[in-house]
Scaffold this motif. Structure first.
Motif, PDB file in Angstrom:
ATOM      1  N   ILE A 120       0.848  -1.184   0.000  1.00  0.00           N
ATOM      2  CA  ILE A 120       0.000   0.000   0.000  1.00  0.00           C
ATOM      3  C   ILE A 120       0.890   1.243   0.000  1.00  0.00           C
ATOM      4  CG2 ILE A 120      -1.923  -1.111   1.194  1.00  0.00           C
ATOM      5  CD1 ILE A 120      -1.025   0.091   3.770  1.00  0.00           C
ATOM      6  N   MET A 121       0.303   2.376  -0.282  1.00  0.00           N
ATOM      7  CA  MET A 121       1.039   3.636  -0.253  1.00  0.00           C
ATOM      8  C   MET A 121       0.559   4.466   0.925  1.00  0.00           C
ATOM      9  SD  MET A 121       1.381   6.593  -3.203  1.00  0.00           S
ATOM     10  CE  MET A 121      -0.282   7.236  -2.957  1.00  0.00           C
ATOM     11  N   LEU A 122       1.498   5.150   1.561  1.00  0.00           N
ATOM     12  CA  LEU A 122       1.103   6.064   2.621  1.00  0.00           C
ATOM     13  C   LEU A 122       0.049   7.022   2.066  1.00  0.00           C
ATOM     14  CD1 LEU A 122       1.593   7.446   5.418  1.00  0.00           C
ATOM     15  CD2 LEU A 122       3.278   8.893   4.230  1.00  0.00           C
ATOM     16  N   PRO A 123      -1.123   7.118   2.711  1.00  0.00           N
ATOM     17  CA  PRO A 123      -2.160   8.028   2.206  1.00  0.00           C
ATOM     18  C   PRO A 123      -1.643   9.466   2.192  1.00  0.00           C
ATOM     19  CG  PRO A 123      -3.062   6.517   3.833  1.00  0.00           C
ATOM     20  CD  PRO A 123      -1.577   6.366   3.893  1.00  0.00           C
ATOM     21  N   VAL A 124      -1.707  10.097   1.033  1.00  0.00           N
ATOM     22  CA  VAL A 124      -1.214  11.477   0.907  1.00  0.00           C
ATOM     23  C   VAL A 124      -2.228  12.346   0.165  1.00  0.00           C
ATOM     24  CG1 VAL A 124       1.255  10.898   0.979  1.00  0.00           C
ATOM     25  CG2 VAL A 124       0.037  10.880  -1.223  1.00  0.00           C
ATOM     26  N   ALA A 125      -2.067  13.651   0.351  1.00  0.00           N
ATOM     27  CA  ALA A 125      -2.879  14.647  -0.360  1.00  0.00           C
ATOM     28  C   ALA A 125      -1.923  15.692  -0.922  1.00  0.00           C
ATOM     29  CB  ALA A 125      -3.881  15.293   0.594  1.00  0.00           C
ATOM     30  N   TYR A 126      -2.311  16.344  -2.002  1.00  0.00           N
ATOM     31  CA  TYR A 126      -1.450  17.366  -2.585  1.00  0.00           C
ATOM     32  C   TYR A 126      -1.330  18.550  -1.632  1.00  0.00           C
ATOM     33  CZ  TYR A 126      -1.527  14.827  -6.984  1.00  0.00           C
ATOM     34  OH  TYR A 126      -1.369  13.861  -7.936  1.00  0.00           O
ATOM     35  N   ASP A 127      -0.119  19.060  -1.492  1.00  0.00           N
ATOM     36  CA  ASP A 127       0.127  20.177  -0.597  1.00  0.00           C
ATOM     37  C   ASP A 127      -0.580  21.427  -1.117  1.00  0.00           C
ATOM     38  OD1 ASP A 127       1.585  21.472   1.624  1.00  0.00           O
ATOM     39  OD2 ASP A 127       2.640  22.514   0.003  1.00  0.00           O
ATOM     40  N   LYS A 128      -1.196  22.181  -0.236  1.00  0.00           N
ATOM     41  CA  LYS A 128      -1.969  23.352  -0.637  1.00  0.00           C
ATOM     42  C   LYS A 128      -1.088  24.514  -1.078  1.00  0.00           C
ATOM     43  CE  LYS A 128      -5.935  22.201   2.279  1.00  0.00           C
ATOM     44  NZ  LYS A 128      -6.791  22.616   3.426  1.00  0.00           N
ATOM     45  N   ALA A 150      -7.792   3.321   6.006  1.00  0.00           N
ATOM     46  CA  ALA A 150      -6.431   3.833   6.163  1.00  0.00           C
ATOM     47  C   ALA A 150      -5.606   3.649   4.886  1.00  0.00           C
ATOM     48  CB  ALA A 150      -5.733   3.124   7.321  1.00  0.00           C
ATOM     49  N   LYS A 151      -6.184   2.996   3.886  1.00  0.00           N
ATOM     50  CA  LYS A 151      -5.462   2.737   2.649  1.00  0.00           C
ATOM     51  C   LYS A 151      -5.891   3.685   1.526  1.00  0.00           C
ATOM     52  CE  LYS A 151      -5.453  -2.141   3.971  1.00  0.00           C
ATOM     53  NZ  LYS A 151      -5.892  -3.511   3.603  1.00  0.00           N
ATOM     54  N   LYS A 152      -6.819   4.589   1.842  1.00  0.00           N
ATOM     55  CA  LYS A 152      -7.324   5.505   0.809  1.00  0.00           C
ATOM     56  C   LYS A 152      -6.461   6.750   0.748  1.00  0.00           C
ATOM     57  CE  LYS A 152     -12.116   3.896   1.192  1.00  0.00           C
ATOM     58  NZ  LYS A 152     -13.510   4.261   1.491  1.00  0.00           N
ATOM     59  N   SER A 153      -6.014   7.090  -0.453  1.00  0.00           N
ATOM     60  CA  SER A 153      -5.135   8.245  -0.636  1.00  0.00           C
ATOM     61  C   SER A 153      -5.829   9.294  -1.494  1.00  0.00           C
ATOM     62  CB  SER A 153      -3.822   7.805  -1.301  1.00  0.00           C
ATOM     63  OG  SER A 153      -2.924   8.882  -1.387  1.00  0.00           O
ATOM     64  N   PRO A 154      -6.169  10.445  -0.935  1.00  0.00           N
ATOM     65  CA  PRO A 154      -6.853  11.497  -1.705  1.00  0.00           C
ATOM     66  C   PRO A 154      -6.093  11.915  -2.961  1.00  0.00           C
ATOM     67  CG  PRO A 154      -6.902  11.988   0.638  1.00  0.00           C
ATOM     68  CD  PRO A 154      -5.989  10.826   0.475  1.00  0.00           C
ATOM     69  N   ALA A 155      -4.768  11.875  -2.909  1.00  0.00           N
ATOM     70  CA  ALA A 155      -3.966  12.326  -4.057  1.00  0.00           C
ATOM     71  C   ALA A 155      -4.130  11.430  -5.276  1.00  0.00           C
ATOM     72  CB  ALA A 155      -2.498  12.404  -3.668  1.00  0.00           C
ATOM     73  N   THR A 156      -4.476  10.159  -5.053  1.00  0.00           N
ATOM     74  CA  THR A 156      -4.641   9.231  -6.166  1.00  0.00           C
ATOM     75  C   THR A 156      -6.096   8.885  -6.404  1.00  0.00           C
ATOM     76  OG1 THR A 156      -4.341   7.336  -4.696  1.00  0.00           O
ATOM     77  CG2 THR A 156      -2.374   8.213  -5.772  1.00  0.00           C
ATOM     78  N   GLY A 157      -6.983   9.438  -5.581  1.00  0.00           N
ATOM     79  CA  GLY A 157      -8.405   9.151  -5.727  1.00  0.00           C
ATOM     80  C   GLY A 157      -8.775   7.776  -5.207  1.00  0.00           C
ATOM     81  N   GLY A 158      -7.828   7.145  -4.460  1.00  0.00           N
ATOM     82  CA  GLY A 158      -8.077   5.790  -3.948  1.00  0.00           C
ATOM     83  C   GLY A 158      -8.893   5.793  -2.693  1.00  0.00           C
TER      84      GLY A 158
END
Length: 367
Positions: free
Chosen positions: A321-329, A359-367
């Motif tokens: 899995i990938m650490l859940p991340v979001a694009y920096d504002k 915990a596996k959903k990453s906003p940056a990838t839409g997952g």
């Protein structure tokens, strides 16, 4: 004269006596021959043992050790409450040495960064594992660290994760991961470009299912969608490509890295190492000569014991899995840990419990 009264001298000269003497001589010859055979075998065994020791010491000398515990001191997270283990695995983009420089694409880049970073969690029972990728473009807070020369580097906010290695060194990367996650890192493993390429070539290549056409002008990697057998150089390009797939960001290639890791582990597990000592040595030599580990694993004996303890982990059941991340504002070219997903993920690892799907959903990838 009685037949029982044969003179002693006549007895010694009798055919029967000669036969006995012959048997004794043959017995002595056989014993002498057996001794010679045993001596020859002993010499051969000692020679073989000496060769084995030489090969062992050569492999042992390949490994570079880093005393993480000494560098980090006592201010660290608690160890897992179970017999589980946490490893930090880094792929370094060091250009040190002619081969690393060539594989890295030239000498324009100095120093080294953590090109790939995985926190590998092996739960109690050691029958499965979870690998968490930390995107290299993740903005983190680098804690105060001590360099190899003893100087102190102060804490700094909003530092790119992959720059910590070049700025301070591997011990600070471990400390940064521990501070951001609260997870105690038990062991550290690092391999560079040349070591990665050599390992893949030593096992005869790795077969991967390319998800979509890849045309990366930067690396020269040109693959159509479908199954391909990649050699060491191609494999290195495959796990490093970012312009040839997805949106061209680091997030797109993490999926390729995780897929390749599973394929590599499966390939190694299929190798008949016991049936082919030559192949086993070749693979071990390639795997160790570009390897850096924590001090506790920095010997072939320790690595072998650790590997045996991991034997029950099946690559087929390993979760990536990938650490859940979001694009920096502030800087959309960078990412930050997404909350509350990241906190939930690290808590599950700290307590050696199942990782929730949320915990596996990453906003940056839409997952």
């Amino acid at each position: 004269m009685s037949h029982d009264a044969i003179p002693a001298s006549t007895q010694e000269d009798s055919p029967a006596s000669h036969g006995g003497r012959g048997k004794r001589k043959e017995g002595r010859k056989r014993r002498r021959g057996l001794k010679i055979t045993l001596v020859v075998l002993l010499v051969l065994l000692l020679a073989a043992g000496g060769t084995a020791w030489w090969l062992w010491s050569r492999l042992d000398g390949n490994i570079t050790g880093v005393d993480i515990n000494k560098a980090l001191g006592e201010d660290r997270p608690e160890k897992l409450p179970t017999s589980g283990q946490n490893l930090l695995v880094l792929g370094s983009d060091s250009r040190a040495g002619a081969e690393n420089k060539k594989l890295g694409g030239g000498g324009a880049v100095s120093g080294a960064r953590s090109d790939t970073a995985l926190v590998v969690h092996i739960p109690e029972g050691r029958e499965k594992a979870v690998a968490v990728s930390i995107p290299r473009d993740t903005l983190v807070t680098r804690p105060e660290c001590t360099k190899g020369d003893g100087s102190t580097v102060p804490t700094q906010n909003r530092v790119m994760f992959n720059s910590v290695y070049s700025q301070v060194g591997p011990a600070c990367v471990v400390k940064t991961v521990e501070k951001m996650s609260g997870v105690r890192i038990d062991h550290y493993l690092e391999i560079n470009f040349a070591g990665f390429k050599g390992l893949v070539d030593a096992i005869g290549g790795v077969t991967v299912d390319v998800p979509e056409d890849i045309h990366d002008k930067s690396s020269g990697l040109d693959l159509t969608a479908g199954q391909h057998r990649l050699n060491g150089t191609e494999s290195l390009s495959y796990v490093r490509t970012r312009h040839g797939i997805g949106d061209g960001s680091d997030l797109g290639r993490i999926g390729l890295q995780q897929q390749f890791l599973m394929a590599l582990l499966s390939e190694v597990k299929k190798q008949d190492l016991l049936g082919s000592p030559t192949s086993a040595y070749k693979i071990a030599n390639s795997a160790t000569k570009s390897l850096t580990t924590d001090e506790e694993l920095a010997s072939l004996t320790s690595l072998a014991q650790f590997a045996r303890s991991m034997n029950g982990v099946d690559p087929e059941t390993m979760e990536t899995i990938m650490l859940p991340v979001a694009y920096d504002k502030v800087d959309p070219n960078r990412v930050v840990a997404a909350e509350p997903q990241a906190t939930t993920l690290w808590k599950a690892i700290r307590t050696d419990s199942a990782i929730p799907a949320s915990a596996k959903k990453s906003p940056a990838t839409g997952g």
